[in-house]
Design a protein around this motif. Structure first.
Motif, mmCIF file in Angstrom:
data_model
loop_
_atom_site.group_PDB
_atom_site.id
_atom_site.type_symbol
_atom_site.label_atom_id
_atom_site.label_comp_id
_atom_site.label_asym_id
_atom_site.label_seq_id
_atom_site.Cartn_x
_atom_site.Cartn_y
_atom_site.Cartn_z
ATOM 1 N N LEU A 65 0.833 -1.200 0.000
ATOM 2 C CA LEU A 65 0.000 0.000 0.000
ATOM 3 C C LEU A 65 0.869 1.251 0.000
ATOM 4 O O LEU A 65 1.972 1.250 0.546
ATOM 5 N N VAL A 66 0.343 2.318 -0.607
ATOM 6 C CA VAL A 66 1.039 3.604 -0.529
ATOM 7 C C VAL A 66 0.367 4.523 0.492
ATOM 8 O O VAL A 66 0.857 5.608 0.757
ATOM 9 N N THR A 67 -0.744 4.092 1.038
ATOM 10 C CA THR A 67 -1.399 4.809 2.125
ATOM 11 C C THR A 67 -1.303 3.949 3.385
ATOM 12 O O THR A 67 -1.287 2.718 3.300
ATOM 13 N N PRO A 68 -1.221 4.556 4.560
ATOM 14 C CA PRO A 68 -1.039 3.775 5.784
ATOM 15 C C PRO A 68 -2.224 2.867 6.071
ATOM 16 O O PRO A 68 -3.358 3.128 5.656
ATOM 17 N N ASN A 69 -1.934 1.820 6.792
ATOM 18 C CA ASN A 69 -2.941 0.790 7.060
ATOM 19 C C ASN A 69 -4.205 1.323 7.717
ATOM 20 O O ASN A 69 -5.290 0.780 7.510
ATOM 21 N N TRP A 70 -4.081 2.374 8.513
ATOM 22 C CA TRP A 70 -5.271 2.881 9.218
ATOM 23 C C TRP A 70 -6.328 3.373 8.242
ATOM 24 O O TRP A 70 -7.508 3.477 8.617
ATOM 25 N N PRO A 212 2.716 13.900 -10.526
ATOM 26 C CA PRO A 212 3.244 14.664 -9.381
ATOM 27 C C PRO A 212 3.796 13.724 -8.317
ATOM 28 O O PRO A 212 3.562 12.509 -8.354
ATOM 29 N N ARG A 213 4.516 14.281 -7.366
ATOM 30 C CA ARG A 213 4.990 13.459 -6.259
ATOM 31 C C ARG A 213 4.727 14.168 -4.943
ATOM 32 O O ARG A 213 4.424 15.372 -4.915
ATOM 33 N N CYS A 214 4.802 13.419 -3.872
ATOM 34 C CA CYS A 214 4.638 14.007 -2.545
ATOM 35 C C CYS A 214 5.593 13.336 -1.581
ATOM 36 O O CYS A 214 6.119 12.251 -1.859
ATOM 37 N N ALA A 215 5.829 13.994 -0.469
ATOM 38 C CA ALA A 215 6.690 13.413 0.560
ATOM 39 C C ALA A 215 5.961 12.262 1.238
ATOM 40 O O ALA A 215 4.738 12.254 1.349
ATOM 41 N N ARG A 216 6.740 11.305 1.715
ATOM 42 C CA ARG A 216 6.158 10.233 2.519
ATOM 43 C C ARG A 216 5.971 10.725 3.954
ATOM 44 O O ARG A 216 4.906 10.562 4.551
ATOM 45 N N THR A 255 6.047 5.742 -1.848
ATOM 46 C CA THR A 255 5.979 4.302 -1.632
ATOM 47 C C THR A 255 5.849 3.982 -0.147
ATOM 48 O O THR A 255 6.270 4.758 0.712
ATOM 49 N N GLY A 256 5.237 2.829 0.129
ATOM 50 C CA GLY A 256 5.182 2.312 1.483
ATOM 51 C C GLY A 256 6.219 1.234 1.715
ATOM 52 O O GLY A 256 6.258 0.613 2.785
ATOM 53 N N ARG A 257 7.071 1.018 0.734
ATOM 54 C CA ARG A 257 8.052 -0.063 0.814
ATOM 55 C C ARG A 257 9.040 0.177 1.966
ATOM 56 O O ARG A 257 9.472 1.316 2.200
ATOM 57 N N ASP A 258 9.374 -0.904 2.650
ATOM 58 C CA ASP A 258 10.351 -0.863 3.755
ATOM 59 C C ASP A 258 9.992 0.173 4.813
ATOM 60 O O ASP A 258 10.853 0.871 5.351
ATOM 61 N N GLY A 259 8.702 0.283 5.094
ATOM 62 C CA GLY A 259 8.251 1.220 6.109
ATOM 63 C C GLY A 259 7.870 2.580 5.579
ATOM 64 O O GLY A 259 7.416 3.434 6.338
ATOM 65 N N ASP A 262 10.120 8.476 0.458
ATOM 66 C CA ASP A 262 9.926 9.207 -0.790
ATOM 67 C C ASP A 262 10.417 8.356 -1.961
ATOM 68 O O ASP A 262 11.282 7.484 -1.790
ATOM 69 N N ILE A 263 9.884 8.638 -3.124
ATOM 70 C CA ILE A 263 10.513 8.191 -4.360
ATOM 71 C C ILE A 263 11.091 9.444 -5.017
ATOM 72 O O ILE A 263 10.354 10.353 -5.397
#
Length: 433
Positions: A65-70, A212-216, A255-259, A262-263
């Motif tokens: 997921l790219v959005t948090p589990n909550w 576009p991009r955004c910060a994690r 990305t949500g990869r490895d916790g 940013d990409i």
């Protein structure tokens, strides 16, 4: 797979009737079924493959997921794990969905393609499927808006020995032949697949689009948490500055990869990834690119910094104690625009097309579509009596096509359905009296 309340296809000579037929057995269709069952409204969910098929078959191995589990909040089925601010991986997402499937226990007819939905002269709809004919008083289209993969016609002119995949068919770097990989498109799928290949040590060429991009994370929290506090995810489409135009926007990449992180395509370039502008053509053995890499990277960074600036303003307005923030400064800039790449000399043996999908509602025979083939609706309710849509991007809010907003949308559509069913019942009772 979790238990599914399987329904047998229509028998010869039969035309089964249901109050509601739901087309599509993903999270949107199942959410509709959940509320229909609560309202005791007879219905049938028809699914071309199996329930939640897309999640099982059209995600790469390292997908998360790219959005948090909550934000996983399907109807009465919130995320209950111990990592609400983490990002579920593919197998965990499927397990979450399987739990929801079991809870809903929807009446589902699987492996059945809906080929035509048509309004009947006397009211209601005929629903023609690969497993027989059905009729319904109401139809909810829950098949999503991502139907036909976009692959340009120039792909037909590529050498036959180059492996070509659409993003939904990519699985992992090891499944590709040795050699360099060209990833076309830098939206969420393209940027994450390029990262997956890059981390595996593959030589990657990336045709960068206008995503576009955004910060994690920013100022001590996930950006999604800040935007939730700012009520961005509650903003209805009619209040968005772009109005319905926001439905055409490309999603921001992170990305949500490895916790979660940013990409940063610029950092990838420092590490050896080759960045180009938009891929336009193939001529004389050379790939041709638009001279817009610099503009695309700058535009993505401007969006990144603009979102962070809005968070700064929110923090200041509410006097929130948070770590300091600072604008993103580019870690790499192209020396110029490169507009051609010799295909043979590059060593490219695989191309992954990550430039999106187009909707295909040609099977819905109803005057509810605009000139681009998109349904015209208000929160999923069309001007055609008895026809509804669910699970589309920005159907109502940002979360409409995601786990976070589907419950609100489904409850609204079923409330409208219930009112229509009650009104029809009252009319029938009056006529009978």
């Amino acid at each position: 797979m979790s238990h599914v309340n399987s329904i047998a296809p229509a028998g010869p000579g039969e035309t089964p009737h249901h109050t509601v037929i739901v087309v599509g057995g993903g999270q949107a269709g199942l959410s509709i079924s959940y509320y229909l069952k609560q309202a005791h409204i007879d219905h049938l969910v028809i699914e071309k493959h199996t329930v939640a098929h897309t999640w099982r078959s059209q995600r790469w191995d390292a997908f998360c997921l790219v959005t948090p589990n909550w934000q996983c909040a399907l109807p009465d089925y919130p995320y209950r794990g111990d990592d609400p601010h983490g990002f579920m991986k593919k197998d965990e997402i499927i397990a979450y969905l399987d739990g929801f499937i079991a809870m809903v226990d929807a009446p589902v007819l699987e492996h059945t393609e809906v080929r035509k939905v048509k309004r009947l002269p006397a009211g209601g709809y005929s629903v023609s499927t690969s497993n027989g004919e059905y009729t319904a008083d109401h139809v909810v289209v829950a098949s999503g808006g991502y139907h036909t993969p976009i692959v340009p016609r120039m792909a037909e002119r590529l050498p036959a020995d180059i492996v070509q995949l659409q993003s939904s068919h990519y699985r992992n770097p090891q499944a590709l032949p040795e050699g360099a990989v060209l990833v076309v498109g830098s939206g969420q799928s393209g940027s994450q697949i390029a990262e997956d290949l890059h981390l595996a040590g593959r030589k990657v060429y990336l045709a960068v689009g206008e995503a576009p991009r955004c910060a994690r994370f920013y100022r001590g929290r996930d950006v999604v948490d800040w935007l939730a506090d700012m009520r961005y995810y509650d903003m209805p489409v009619e209040q968005h500055p772009l109005r319905e135009g926001v439905r055409d926007n490309t999603n921001h990449y992170a990305t949500g990869r490895d916790g979660g992180r940013d990409i940063d395509l610029r950092r990838f370039a420092l590490e050896g990834m080759e960045l180009y502008g938009r891929l336009d053509d193939l001529r004389d053995g050379c790939l041709r690119f638009a001279p817009n890499l610099i503009a695309n990277l700058d535009r993505a960074d401007d969006t990144y910094n603009r979102i962070n600036a809005s968070i700064d303003a929110f923090i200041d307005k509410h006097d929130i104690d948070a770590p300091p923030g600072a604008p993103y400064l580019p870690v790499w800039r192209p020396e110029g625009e490169r507009t051609s790449l010799d295909l043979a000399a590059s060593g490219i043996t695989s191309i992954i097309w990550c430039i999106g999908f187009t909707p295909d509602f040609s099977w819905v025979d109803a005057p509810v579509f605009n000139g681009r083939g998109h349904p015209v609706h208000e929160r999923g309710i069309t001007l055609q009596d008895g026809l509804y849509f669910i699970g589309l991007p920005w159907l109502h809010t940002w979360g409409s096509g995601r786990f976070s907003g589907i419950a609100r949308d489904a409850a609204h559509v079923v409330a409208a359905l219930r009112s229509a069913v009650d009104a029809s019942a009252a009319t029938s009772a009056s006529l009978a009296a």
